[in-house]
Design a protein around this motif. Structure first.
Motif, PDB file in Angstrom:
ATOM      1  N   MET A   2       3.329  -2.241  -4.749  1.00 56.46           N
ATOM      2  CA  MET A   2       2.803  -2.181  -6.120  1.00 56.46           C
ATOM      3  C   MET A   2       3.310  -0.959  -6.870  1.00 56.46           C
ATOM      4  SD  MET A   2       1.182  -4.933  -6.601  1.00 56.46           S
ATOM      5  CE  MET A   2       0.502  -4.527  -8.209  1.00 56.46           C
ATOM      6  N   GLY A   3       3.802   0.016  -6.147  1.00 58.49           N
ATOM      7  CA  GLY A   3       4.344   1.204  -6.793  1.00 58.49           C
ATOM      8  C   GLY A   3       5.553   0.908  -7.660  1.00 58.49           C
ATOM      9  N   LYS A   4       6.244  -0.200  -7.383  1.00 56.02           N
ATOM     10  CA  LYS A   4       7.467  -0.519  -8.132  1.00 56.02           C
ATOM     11  C   LYS A   4       7.196  -0.791  -9.608  1.00 56.02           C
ATOM     12  CE  LYS A   4       7.382  -5.488  -7.069  1.00 56.02           C
ATOM     13  NZ  LYS A   4       7.975  -6.552  -6.237  1.00 56.02           N
ATOM     14  N   TYR A   5       5.929  -1.033  -9.942  1.00 55.24           N
ATOM     15  CA  TYR A   5       5.571  -1.313 -11.330  1.00 55.24           C
ATOM     16  C   TYR A   5       5.256  -0.039 -12.124  1.00 55.24           C
ATOM     17  CZ  TYR A   5       5.047  -6.109  -9.635  1.00 55.24           C
ATOM     18  OH  TYR A   5       5.275  -7.351  -9.082  1.00 55.24           O
ATOM     19  N   PHE A   6       5.341   1.121 -11.468  1.00 53.87           N
ATOM     20  CA  PHE A   6       4.959   2.370 -12.118  1.00 53.87           C
ATOM     21  C   PHE A   6       6.116   3.365 -12.129  1.00 53.87           C
ATOM     22  CE2 PHE A   6       1.114   0.361 -10.675  1.00 53.87           C
ATOM     23  CZ  PHE A   6       0.200   0.582 -11.703  1.00 53.87           C
ATOM     24  N   ASP A   7       6.270   4.059 -13.257  1.00 55.04           N
ATOM     25  CA  ASP A   7       7.374   5.008 -13.434  1.00 55.04           C
ATOM     26  C   ASP A   7       7.321   6.155 -12.429  1.00 55.04           C
ATOM     27  OD1 ASP A   7       8.438   3.561 -15.477  1.00 55.04           O
ATOM     28  OD2 ASP A   7       7.442   4.700 -17.061  1.00 55.04           O
ATOM     29  N   ALA A   8       6.094   6.629 -12.087  1.00 54.22           N
ATOM     30  CA  ALA A   8       5.965   7.772 -11.168  1.00 54.22           C
ATOM     31  C   ALA A   8       6.595   7.457  -9.822  1.00 54.22           C
ATOM     32  CB  ALA A   8       4.495   8.132 -10.991  1.00 54.22           C
ATOM     33  N   PHE A   9       6.509   6.204  -9.409  1.00 52.86           N
ATOM     34  CA  PHE A   9       7.075   5.770  -8.139  1.00 52.86           C
ATOM     35  C   PHE A   9       8.602   5.760  -8.197  1.00 52.86           C
ATOM     36  CE2 PHE A   9       8.585   2.298  -5.371  1.00 52.86           C
ATOM     37  CZ  PHE A   9       7.987   2.645  -4.162  1.00 52.86           C
ATOM     38  N   LYS A  10       9.145   5.393  -9.347  1.00 51.37           N
ATOM     39  CA  LYS A  10      10.593   5.251  -9.487  1.00 51.37           C
ATOM     40  C   LYS A  10      11.299   6.578  -9.735  1.00 51.37           C
ATOM     41  CE  LYS A  10       9.885   0.724 -11.672  1.00 51.37           C
ATOM     42  NZ  LYS A  10      10.013  -0.012 -12.939  1.00 51.37           N
ATOM     43  N   LYS A  11      10.673   7.451 -10.553  1.00 55.16           N
ATOM     44  CA  LYS A  11      11.351   8.666 -10.999  1.00 55.16           C
ATOM     45  C   LYS A  11      11.331   9.800  -9.976  1.00 55.16           C
ATOM     46  CE  LYS A  11      10.645   7.830 -15.942  1.00 55.16           C
ATOM     47  NZ  LYS A  11       9.962   8.299 -17.172  1.00 55.16           N
ATOM     48  N   LYS A  12      10.179  10.061  -9.397  1.00 52.38           N
ATOM     49  CA  LYS A  12      10.058  11.203  -8.487  1.00 52.38           C
ATOM     50  C   LYS A  12       9.309  10.772  -7.244  1.00 52.38           C
ATOM     51  CE  LYS A  12       8.721  16.067  -8.325  1.00 52.38           C
ATOM     52  NZ  LYS A  12       8.028  17.178  -9.040  1.00 52.38           N
ATOM     53  N   PHE A  13      10.053  10.403  -6.203  1.00 49.33           N
ATOM     54  CA  PHE A  13       9.429   9.875  -4.990  1.00 49.33           C
ATOM     55  C   PHE A  13       8.946  11.018  -4.099  1.00 49.33           C
ATOM     56  CE2 PHE A  13       9.339   8.089  -0.706  1.00 49.33           C
ATOM     57  CZ  PHE A  13       8.592   6.947  -0.933  1.00 49.33           C
ATOM     58  N   ASP A  14       7.648  11.054  -3.863  1.00 47.27           N
ATOM     59  CA  ASP A  14       7.011  12.054  -3.000  1.00 47.27           C
ATOM     60  C   ASP A  14       6.447  11.304  -1.803  1.00 47.27           C
ATOM     61  OD1 ASP A  14       5.187  13.744  -1.741  1.00 47.27           O
ATOM     62  OD2 ASP A  14       4.614  14.747  -3.599  1.00 47.27           O
ATOM     63  N   ARG A  15       7.101  11.435  -0.634  1.00 44.44           N
ATOM     64  CA  ARG A  15       6.729  10.627   0.533  1.00 44.44           C
ATOM     65  C   ARG A  15       5.283  10.857   0.953  1.00 44.44           C
ATOM     66  NH1 ARG A  15       8.782   8.272   5.330  1.00 44.44           N
ATOM     67  NH2 ARG A  15       6.987   7.126   6.140  1.00 44.44           N
ATOM     68  N   ALA A  16       4.856  12.119   1.013  1.00 39.79           N
ATOM     69  CA  ALA A  16       3.490  12.406   1.450  1.00 39.79           C
ATOM     70  C   ALA A  16       2.473  11.767   0.511  1.00 39.79           C
ATOM     71  CB  ALA A  16       3.268  13.919   1.531  1.00 39.79           C
ATOM     72  N   LYS A  17       2.681  11.950  -0.795  1.00 36.27           N
ATOM     73  CA  LYS A  17       1.731  11.379  -1.753  1.00 36.27           C
ATOM     74  C   LYS A  17       1.773   9.858  -1.718  1.00 36.27           C
ATOM     75  CE  LYS A  17       0.600  13.489  -5.448  1.00 36.27           C
ATOM     76  NZ  LYS A  17       0.599  14.183  -6.743  1.00 36.27           N
ATOM     77  N   ASP A  69      -5.048  13.045  -7.357  1.00 38.67           N
ATOM     78  CA  ASP A  69      -3.954  12.349  -8.017  1.00 38.67           C
ATOM     79  C   ASP A  69      -3.592  11.076  -7.252  1.00 38.67           C
ATOM     80  OD1 ASP A  69      -1.978  12.071 -10.029  1.00 38.67           O
ATOM     81  OD2 ASP A  69      -0.458  12.813  -8.655  1.00 38.67           O
ATOM     82  N   ALA A  70      -3.632  11.151  -5.916  1.00 35.40           N
ATOM     83  CA  ALA A  70      -3.334   9.973  -5.095  1.00 35.40           C
ATOM     84  C   ALA A  70      -4.389   8.889  -5.312  1.00 35.40           C
ATOM     85  CB  ALA A  70      -3.268  10.366  -3.617  1.00 35.40           C
ATOM     86  N   VAL A  71      -5.654   9.284  -5.440  1.00 33.87           N
ATOM     87  CA  VAL A  71      -6.731   8.321  -5.703  1.00 33.87           C
ATOM     88  C   VAL A  71      -6.500   7.647  -7.050  1.00 33.87           C
ATOM     89  CG1 VAL A  71      -9.198   8.078  -6.190  1.00 33.87           C
ATOM     90  CG2 VAL A  71      -8.448   9.479  -4.257  1.00 33.87           C
ATOM     91  N   ASP A  72      -6.116   8.420  -8.071  1.00 34.68           N
ATOM     92  CA  ASP A  72      -5.827   7.857  -9.399  1.00 34.68           C
ATOM     93  C   ASP A  72      -4.736   6.790  -9.310  1.00 34.68           C
ATOM     94  OD1 ASP A  72      -7.668   9.403 -10.721  1.00 34.68           O
ATOM     95  OD2 ASP A  72      -6.250  10.969 -11.296  1.00 34.68           O
ATOM     96  N   GLN A  73      -3.665   7.116  -8.610  1.00 33.01           N
ATOM     97  CA  GLN A  73      -2.543   6.176  -8.507  1.00 33.01           C
ATOM     98  C   GLN A  73      -2.941   4.923  -7.728  1.00 33.01           C
ATOM     99  OE1 GLN A  73       1.414   7.663  -7.604  1.00 33.01           O
ATOM    100  NE2 GLN A  73       0.816   9.742  -8.167  1.00 33.01           N
ATOM    101  N   ALA A  74      -3.743   5.106  -6.679  1.00 30.85           N
ATOM    102  CA  ALA A  74      -4.199   3.958  -5.884  1.00 30.85           C
ATOM    103  C   ALA A  74      -5.058   3.030  -6.744  1.00 30.85           C
ATOM    104  CB  ALA A  74      -4.979   4.443  -4.665  1.00 30.85           C
ATOM    105  N   PHE A  75      -5.943   3.613  -7.559  1.00 33.61           N
ATOM    106  CA  PHE A  75      -6.773   2.827  -8.478  1.00 33.61           C
ATOM    107  C   PHE A  75      -5.896   2.022  -9.429  1.00 33.61           C
ATOM    108  CE2 PHE A  75     -10.782   4.643  -7.290  1.00 33.61           C
ATOM    109  CZ  PHE A  75     -11.753   3.839  -7.893  1.00 33.61           C
TER     110      PHE A  75
END
Length: 277
Positions: A195-210, A255-261
Motif C-alpha cells: 500500500m505504500g506505493k500509493y504514497f509519495d513518502a514511500f517513493k521519494k525517501k525510502f527509510d527501511r526501519a520506518k 509518524d509510523a502510526v500516521d502512515q499506517a493509518f
C-alpha cells in the motif's frame, strides 16, 4: 479529528508498553517447506555451497554416518557418501599482541536419506490456520499478484509489484499467537508494504526501519477485530527490534502510526469501492 489523534496516541503508548514488557526477541512464525536440503536428525537447514551442491544432486535429506547411526538407522551396503564442508575458526595472538582470527572450510561426509534402510520422509506439514474471508479479500484488493513460494520467505517486491508468501501449511503457532494470527499478521504486513506505493513518502525517501514499523502497525490494525483482539506481543517485539538505535523513538513511532493509518484507510476505501462496483 481529535478522536483519531487520541486513538493514535493510545496506540503509541500501547506499543511502548508492550515493547517494555516483551522486549525485542521476535521469532518468525513460519517454516521452510521442502525448499533447502536439511538434516532430518538435527532439523538444521543446509546453507551456502552445501545447500547448492546437495540441491544439484537432488538430495533433500542428508546427515553424517554417526548421526544416522545414533538415531538408530542403518546405511545400505555399498552406499557412497557426499562431500560437503563446514567452517572452522581459530584465534591466535600475533607478535603485536593483537587477536587474529582465521576461518577455513574443512570437508566432511554425509549420506543421503536414499542410502538409509527404512527411512520415512518426515510427514508433510498440515494447515493449522483458519481462513478469514475478510482478510483474504483485503489481500486481493488492488489486483496485485500474490505468489506462493516454498523458500520460507514473505516479501513485497517493489519492482515486480507482487507479494510472495509461504504456503498456508508453513504457519505455526508461537508463544503468544495462533497459527491463524501468524498467517494473517504476515500477509497483512506485506500488504502494508504494498500500500505504500500509493504514497509519495514511500517513493521519494525510502527509510527501511520506518517502513517495517509502518507495515507491522498496519498489519496489527488490519487484524484487530478479525483474528485478534489487540496488538500481539510479537508485533511489539518486531517493532522494538526496528526501533533500536532510533534517538527520538516516540516521534519516529508516531509518524509510523500516521502512515499506517493512511495506508489502512486507503485500503478500506478501495475495498468498499470494489464491493460497490
Amino acid at each position: 479529528k481529535e478522536v483519531v489523534m487520541e486513538l493514535k496516541t493510545q496506540i503509541v503508548e500501547e506499543i511502548k508498553s508492550l515493547i517494555q514488557t516483551h522486549g525485542t526477541d521476535w521469532k518468525c512464525g513460519f517454516n521452510r517447506l521442502n525448499g533447502m536440503p536439511s538434516n532430518p536428525i538435527t532439523g538444521a537447514t543446509y546453507t551456502g555451497f552445501n545447500a547448492l551442491w546437495l540441491g544439484l544432486m537432488g538430495v533433500q535429506y542428508a546427515a553424517t554416518f554417526n548421526q544416522w547411526k545414533k538415531a538408530g538407522y542403518k546405511i545400505k551396503k555399498g552406499s557412497k557418501s557426499i562431500k560437503i564442508s563446514r567452517p572452522s575458526v581459530s584465534t591466535k595472538i600475533d607478535d603485536e599482541g593483537k587477536e587474529e582470527t582465521k576461518t577455513w572450510f574443512r570437508p566432511y561426509s554425509v549420506f543421503s536419506s536414499e542410502c538409509i534402510i527404512n527411512f520415512d520422509t518426515p510427514p508433510a506439514f498440515q494447515n493449522e490456520t483458519q481462513a478469514c474471508k475478510e482478510l483474504d479479500d483485503l489481500l486481493l484488493v488492488g489486483g496485485t499478484e500474490i505468489r506462493t513460494s516454498q523458500d520460507g520467505r514473505a516479501f513485497y517486491d517493489i519492482k515486480g509489484d507482487y507479494i510472495s508468501l509461504p504456503p498456508v501449511e508453513a504457519y505455526t503457532a508461537t508463544q503468544f499467537s495462533t497459527a491463524t494470527q501468524v498467517r494473517y499478521g504476515t500477509e497483512m504486513h506485506e500488504k502494508g508494504h504494498e500500500m505504500g506505493k500509493y504514497f509519495d513518502a514511500f517513493k521519494k525517501k525510502f527509510d527501511r526501519a520506518k517502513e517495517e514499523l509502518v507495515a507491522e502497525i498496519f498489519a496489527s490494525m488490519a487484524c484487530i477485530g478479525k483474528v485478534q483482539n489487540r496488538m500481539q506481543p510479537e508485533n511489539a517485539q518486531y517493532l522494538g527490534g526496528w526501533l533500536k538505535g532510533i534517538s527520538d523513538d516516540e516521534k519516529y513511532l508516531s509518524d509510523a502510526v500516521d502512515q499506517a493509518f493512511d495506508r489502512l484507510n486507503l485500503l478500506t476505501e478501495m475495498a468498499a469501492s470494489r464491493k460497490a462496483a
